[in-house]
Scaffold this active site. Structure first.
Site, PDB file in Angstrom:
ATOM      1  CE  LYS A 217       3.394  -1.443  -3.484  1.00  0.00           C
ATOM      2  NZ  LYS A 217       3.140  -0.026  -3.833  1.00  0.00           N
TER       3      LYS A 217
HETATM    4  O1  G3P Z   1       4.356   3.208  -2.794  1.00  0.00           O
HETATM    5  C1  G3P Z   1       3.570   3.686  -1.745  1.00  0.00           C
HETATM    6  C2  G3P Z   1       3.365   5.157  -1.891  1.00  0.00           C
HETATM    7  O2  G3P Z   1       2.782   5.432  -3.142  1.00  0.00           O
HETATM    8  C3  G3P Z   1       2.506   5.769  -0.796  1.00  0.00           C
HETATM    9  O3  G3P Z   1       2.880   7.107  -0.720  1.00  0.00           O
HETATM   10  O4  G3P Z   1       2.603   9.520  -0.165  1.00  0.00           O
HETATM   11  O5  G3P Z   1       0.570   7.992  -0.386  1.00  0.00           O
HETATM   12  O6  G3P Z   1       2.149   7.751   1.560  1.00  0.00           O
HETATM   13  P1  G3P Z   1       2.011   8.142   0.101  1.00  0.00           P
END
Ligand code: G3P
Length: 213
Positions: free
Chosen positions: A83
């Site tokens: 990633k």
């Molecule tokens: O895969 C990316 C994800 O984990 C981010 O999510 O809720 O932190 O924006 P969030």
């Protein structure tokens, strides 16, 4: 549509991997930090639980550092997706790694232009963050619809992985728009099968069946 779990919590992954519904797992430095364990041991355990793409994010922000980490991660298991953040260095590292047949998941994507560059850099996956766009009053799912259109226009192979999912509606829209993958936090995944009318209907079926006996 493929379904990935968006977590580094091994218990959660263990619990749902046996359902046969999980096609992969995504992690990021925040999710890994929550587990309080080192990246390699968490990722290697995940590769033993789910037979599909497993995303592990580099911490380096420079091209050389990203390459070094990415080449190391790729050695851990054939299912590893390295990633990389969608920055200039990340895009350059993506191209270099993709040219060596290493799968890259380009993350922190928030625009069509970024998604376009990720596809041109040979990314295996692109991760537009829909929830974080919603958070600032934009439409994350509109971005997904646009990326699907652009990738269809040019026949890009990069798969669209809807990330930063916050609720079942995001999953529904991802499927309606034709995204390839939704990476779903466990709490949201566990809501997908739920509907009150299913529960009410089952209760009535069982009650009626009991009456007849
Ligand atoms: O895969 C990316 C994800 O984990 C981010 O999510 O809720 O932190 O924006 P969030």
């Amino acid at each position: 549509m493929h379904i990935f779990l968006d977590t580094a919590n091994l218990e959660e992954i263990r619990k749902h991997a046996t359902s046969g519904l999980i096609d992969g797992v995504t992690t990021n430095p925040s999710l890994i930090a929550k587990q309080g364990a080192d990246l390699k041991s968490v990722i290697q355990e995940i590769t033993s639980l789910v037979d599909g793409p497993i995303s592990a994010e580099v911490l380096a922000t420079d091209y050389d550092g990203m390459l070094k980490e990415g080449l190391e991660y790729a050695k851990w298991h054939e299912n590893i997706c390295v990633k990389l953040p969608c920055t200039d260095d990340g895009l350059r590292a993506c191209k270099t790694l993709a040219d060596q047949d290493i799968k890259v998941n380009m993350t922190l994507v928030f625009s069509i232009n970024q998604a376009l560059l990720c596809a041109k850099a040979g990314a295996f996956l692109v991760s537009p963050f829909v929830g974080r766009l919603d958070d600032i009053g934009q439409s994350g799912m509109d971005l997904i619809a646009d990326i699907v259109q652009v990738y269809d226009n040019y026949g890009f192979d990069t798969m669209i992985l809807v990330a930063s999912i916050r609720h079942p509606e995001h999953v529904k829209m991802a499927a309606l728009y034709g995204a390839d993958i939704a990476t779903i936090p466990t709490k949201v995944f566990e809501k997908l099968s739920k509907h009150p009318l299913t529960d009410i209907g089952l209760e009535k079926f069982l009650a009626d069946a009991k009456k007849k006996q």
